[in-house]
Design an enzyme around this catalytic site. Structure first.
Site, PDB file in Angstrom:
ATOM      1  N   PRO A   1      -9.740 -24.502   7.118  1.00 30.95           N
ATOM      2  CA  PRO A   1     -10.091 -23.807   8.356  1.00 30.95           C
ATOM      3  C   PRO A   1     -11.047 -22.641   8.088  1.00 30.95           C
ATOM      4  O   PRO A   1     -11.011 -22.053   7.003  1.00 30.95           O
ATOM      5  CB  PRO A   1      -8.757 -23.263   8.872  1.00 30.95           C
ATOM      6  CG  PRO A   1      -7.704 -23.894   8.063  1.00 30.95           C
ATOM      7  CD  PRO A   1      -8.316 -24.422   6.815  1.00 30.95           C
ATOM      8  N   GLY A   2     -11.877 -22.362   9.073  1.00 34.32           N
ATOM      9  CA  GLY A   2     -12.728 -21.169   8.987  1.00 34.32           C
ATOM     10  C   GLY A   2     -13.923 -21.316   8.064  1.00 34.32           C
ATOM     11  O   GLY A   2     -14.540 -20.328   7.689  1.00 34.32           O
ATOM     12  N   THR A   3     -14.283 -22.546   7.699  1.00 32.53           N
ATOM     13  CA  THR A   3     -15.434 -22.709   6.816  1.00 32.53           C
ATOM     14  C   THR A   3     -16.690 -23.083   7.595  1.00 32.53           C
ATOM     15  O   THR A   3     -17.695 -23.475   7.008  1.00 32.53           O
ATOM     16  CB  THR A   3     -15.160 -23.771   5.733  1.00 32.53           C
ATOM     17  OG1 THR A   3     -14.539 -24.892   6.348  1.00 32.53           O
ATOM     18  CG2 THR A   3     -14.252 -23.235   4.655  1.00 32.53           C
ATOM     19  N   GLY A   4     -16.636 -23.017   8.923  1.00 33.76           N
ATOM     20  CA  GLY A   4     -17.850 -23.175   9.716  1.00 33.76           C
ATOM     21  C   GLY A   4     -18.059 -24.558  10.303  1.00 33.76           C
ATOM     22  O   GLY A   4     -19.152 -24.854  10.791  1.00 33.76           O
TER      23      GLY A   4
ATOM     24  N   THR B   1     -16.693 -26.097  13.070  1.00 31.26           N
ATOM     25  CA  THR B   1     -16.913 -26.115  14.511  1.00 31.26           C
ATOM     26  C   THR B   1     -18.208 -25.417  14.873  1.00 31.26           C
ATOM     27  O   THR B   1     -18.997 -25.916  15.681  1.00 31.26           O
ATOM     28  CB  THR B   1     -15.749 -25.396  15.245  1.00 31.26           C
ATOM     29  OG1 THR B   1     -14.544 -25.896  14.720  1.00 31.26           O
ATOM     30  CG2 THR B   1     -15.813 -25.618  16.722  1.00 31.26           C
TER      31      THR B   1
ATOM     32  N   SER C   1       0.332 -33.172  -8.034  1.00 31.69           N
ATOM     33  CA  SER C   1      -0.307 -32.252  -8.962  1.00 31.69           C
ATOM     34  C   SER C   1       0.622 -31.165  -9.512  1.00 31.69           C
ATOM     35  O   SER C   1       0.225 -30.357 -10.331  1.00 31.69           O
ATOM     36  CB  SER C   1      -1.546 -31.624  -8.325  1.00 31.69           C
ATOM     37  OG  SER C   1      -1.173 -30.808  -7.270  1.00 31.69           O
TER      38      SER C   1
ATOM     39  N   LYS D   1      -8.698 -25.220  -6.035  1.00 33.32           N
ATOM     40  CA  LYS D   1      -7.549 -24.688  -6.769  1.00 33.32           C
ATOM     41  C   LYS D   1      -7.963 -23.503  -7.641  1.00 33.32           C
ATOM     42  O   LYS D   1      -7.273 -22.488  -7.692  1.00 33.32           O
ATOM     43  CB  LYS D   1      -6.923 -25.787  -7.630  1.00 33.32           C
ATOM     44  CG  LYS D   1      -6.160 -26.807  -6.802  1.00 33.32           C
ATOM     45  CD  LYS D   1      -5.691 -27.963  -7.659  1.00 33.32           C
ATOM     46  CE  LYS D   1      -4.931 -28.981  -6.814  1.00 33.32           C
ATOM     47  NZ  LYS D   1      -4.603 -30.186  -7.585  1.00 33.32           N
TER      48      LYS D   1
END
Ligand code: ADP
Length: 682
Positions: free
Chosen positions: A266-269, A271, A589, A632
């Site tokens: 989320p929030g990585t651009g 939209t 993992s 990670k």
């Protein structure tokens, strides 16, 4: 035979079925009915809808205005009239302008922007190509006249005298549209149609028939003609049919390319770049959130027989934008919930399929609506959760976590000026220094994207707004440095995802990849008297439970290597707990981390808490590769980890991480669990 009628022969645009003979059925004195009728005439409804609207209108004018049926029919008719049946915006496909606009709205994201520009370039080429029309008719005059008309409109026209010549022409250069007469010597129109359908299924076929051969016209449609027209040809209709088929074919071609799907935390651009694409193309934008969507009816609406029935969210969105070709962003496609109430996935598949979406049927409307002009863009946090058939239709473009310097740049150039403006502050009134921005990012947020940062900047702006007002007119520029931040914003929040400091027995730090990007998590192990049970808690998924069992079996089988007592499990239980119980943990993992936690507990050797692990394990002690390496490593940096231990087979992924990310962290690659132990335990 007369081949075509002149333009002036055309019937008027308004629908005779509505405007002439049907007029009598509505009381002439009723202004409501008159107005409605006028709107129906000028709404540019397609043929099939015009008939539906007319029937509804007939019913409406005969119904008592105070009855519920009247309201229902009226709402339905109003809905039909409110849909943009043939309203579109013209695409702006100027790539330089698009690039400038994407750069102006978003910092970085060069790979994403590059892919978007390629996508627009293909669209632009499609729109520039001259459409090709093939005319097959044995009458010279007819051929010539139509050739002149279509060439005048910018088409590439080839004219031939019969079916065989048409096939030869198609073999040389397939046409987009074939306009063919039915009766021709040699190969006639029907045979030609069959051959074209078999060999060039994308070519649109319009059949021209004499009045006497309506039956053949019907059989032509059954054999796959797209349209037929009686002679003499109504030129306006022919032109409409050509344009309709052409736009369908062009759209299918340009849409046959996959739907773009933006994936990442989320929030990585995702939209906002979707919005920027719409703006760059000059299209309207509509965001449809799919999170939690269960029921097909939400997308497709309820049938009118249900009380309170409404159109689905797709058509409501189209109605809101007022155009037939907006950009629709299908947000959070990985959060669609499939269940028995009707499959939302099936509706999404239909919407995204260029072969089907030109006749998308909404249950409320009960009629097909053409969605083929819509540009769909999907977003997802975890792309693996999107059902496979849908995923096959999409091309994934990955958005990944921002580095500290990227966050600083974006904050300074975009978020802060925009938040200052939104809070009524002048960028000249406040001087937010780089140190202050860095402090907010490091101490007040812990995330892959920028949503938290945007909120914190907003909170800061609210406080600054008060300060500016309290300072009065003469206060000058308000300078905020790193050291002021805690005073203004209060103590930083406590993040559970911060590395612990002192080495501990039975506690190891793992790195996982979640929908929020990379995160650290803690694995705790304890032993107590019991009867050989492995207790696992913390909402562990199946794969994780198996990792824990594998870890224990490996340690039991290699007790000598680690100086363990061969009976360590004999009369005891071992409990592995991964806190943060609200989060379901899946994926393999954490195998290495679990092994380290158990071994530490068994040997009493404390685990270094500034080391974090990620890796799957085999029963024989091999460390196997895992995904999400960049995310990670970034999560480890954010959490204050100094060393990350990763599988050797991930070296490629490690090498592709920017040097800025690796500056403050050491990466150790291992292939065996024995090597991990050396790095992890004191
Ligand atoms: P997502 O859809 O991935 O959750 P958003 O598009 O909602 O993210 O982005 C959150 C905020 O961050 C928005 O205000 C957006 O404008 C801003 N933002 C994200 N990436 C960038 C970038 N590269 N440049 C400028 N602003 C960005």
């Amino acid at each position: 035979m007369k081949w075509f009628r002149k333009k002036s022969d055309n019937t008027s645009q308004s629908d005779p079925e509505i405007s002439s003979d049907r007029k009598e059925s509505s009381p002439p004195s009723d202004p409501f009915a008159d107005e409605l009728r006028k709107r129906m005439e000028s709404a540019g409804l397609p043929d099939h809808i015009r008939i539906v609207a007319r029937d509804e209108y007939e019913r409406l004018v005969k119904t008592d205005k105070s009855s519920p049926e009247f309201a229902l029919a009226h709402n339905y008719l109003e809905f039909i009239l409110s849909l943009p049946w043939n309203v579109t915006t013209k695409d702006d496909l100027d790539l330089t302008r698009a690039k400038d606009l994407l750069d102006a709205r978003h910092y970085g994201l060069s790979i994403v922007k590059e892919r978007i520009l390629e996508f627009l370039a293909v669209k632009s080429l499609h729109s520039r190509q001259h459409a090709k029309i093939l005319l097959a008719d044995d009458e010279v005059i007819a051929r010539e006249n139509l050739s002149i008309i279509f060439e005048g409109e910018g088409f590439d026209v080839t004219a031939v005298a019969n079916g065989l010549e048409a096939i030869t022409a198609m073999e040389k250069d397939p046409a987009d549209i074939l306009v063919t007469d039915l009766k021709m010597d040699g190969m006639d129109g029907l045979q030609l149609l069959q051959e074209v359908r078999r060999r060039w299924p994308d070519t649109g076929v319009i059949m021209l028939t004499g009045y006497a051969t309506v039956k053949s016209a019907v059989s032509a449609m059954l054999k796959g003609a797209d349209q037929y027209l009686g002679k003499p040809v109504n030129l306006t209709k022919l032109r409409d049919y050509v344009m309709e088929l052409l736009s369908r074919n062009q759209r299918i071609q340009s849409l046959r390319g996959p739907v773009l799907c933006f994936t990442g935390p989320p929030g990585t651009g995702k939209t906002s770049i979707g919005k920027a694409i719409a703006e760059a193309m000059g299209r309207k934008f509509f965001r449809l959130s799919l999170a939690g969507l269960r029921d097909e009816a939400e997308l497709r609406g309820h049938r009118r027989t249900y009380v309170g029935a409404m159109a689905g969210r797709i058509l409501q969105g189209i109605q809101k934008t007022g155009v037939r070709n907006p950009v629709i962003m299908l947000d959070e496609m990985d959060k669609v919930i499939g269940d028995s109430q009707g499959d939302a996935t099936a509706v999404l598949l239909e919407m995204l399929d260029p072969e089907q979406n030109s006749s998308f049927v909404d249950n409320y409307l009960g009629q097909p609506f053409d969605l083929s002009g819509v540009l769909f863009i999907a977003t997802a946090n975890i792309v693996e959760r999107i059902p496979a058939p849908l995923r096959d239709r999409m091309e994934e473009i990955e958005f990944s976590s921002y580095t500290l310097s990227e966050k600083q740049e974006i904050a300074t150039r975009f978020l802060i000026p925009s938040q200052l403006r939104q809070h009524g502050l002048n960028p000249g009134e406040v001087d937010l220094q780089a140190g202050a921005v860095k402090k907010i990012i490091l101490d007040y947020t812990r995330e892959a994207g920028l949503r938290g940062l945007e909120k914190q900047v907003a909170a800061l702006c609210r406080k600054l707004a008060r300060k500016v007002l309290d300072g009065g007119e003469s206060s000058g520029v308000l300078k905020v440095e790193g050291a002021d931040i805690q005073n203004i914003m209060g103590s930083p929040p406590h993040f559970t995802t911060t590395a612990k400091s002192a080495p501990k027995v039975g506690l190891a730090t793992g790195l996982v990849w979640t929908e929020n990007g990379g995160e650290i998590l803690f694995v705790e192990a304890a032993q107590m008297r019991g009867n050989k049970q492995l207790i696992l808690t913390g909402s562990l998924g199946d794969v994780l439970q198996e990792s824990a069992q594998t870890a224990l079996s490996f340690l039991r089988s290699s007790f000598e290597t680690f100086n363990l007592s061969p009976e360590f499990f004999e009369s005891s239980d071992i409990h592995v707990h991964i806190p943060a119980g609200a989060v379901t943990k899946e994926g393999p993992s954490a195998g290495v981390t679990i092994t380290v936690a158990i071994l530490s507990m068994l040997t009493g050797r404390p685990v270094r808490q500034d080391v974090a692990f990620s890796g799957e394990i085999s029963l024989l002690g091999d460390v196997l590769p895992v995904g999400g390496i960049r995310e990670k490593v970034m999560a480890a940096t954010r959490a204050g980890i100094k060393t990350v231990v990763l599988p050797e087979k991930c070296d490629q992924a490690v090498r592709s991480i920017e040097s800025e990310v690796l500056e403050n962290i050491e990466v150790r690659l291992v292939s065996r669990l024995e090597e991990v132990v050396e790095l992890a335990l004191l």
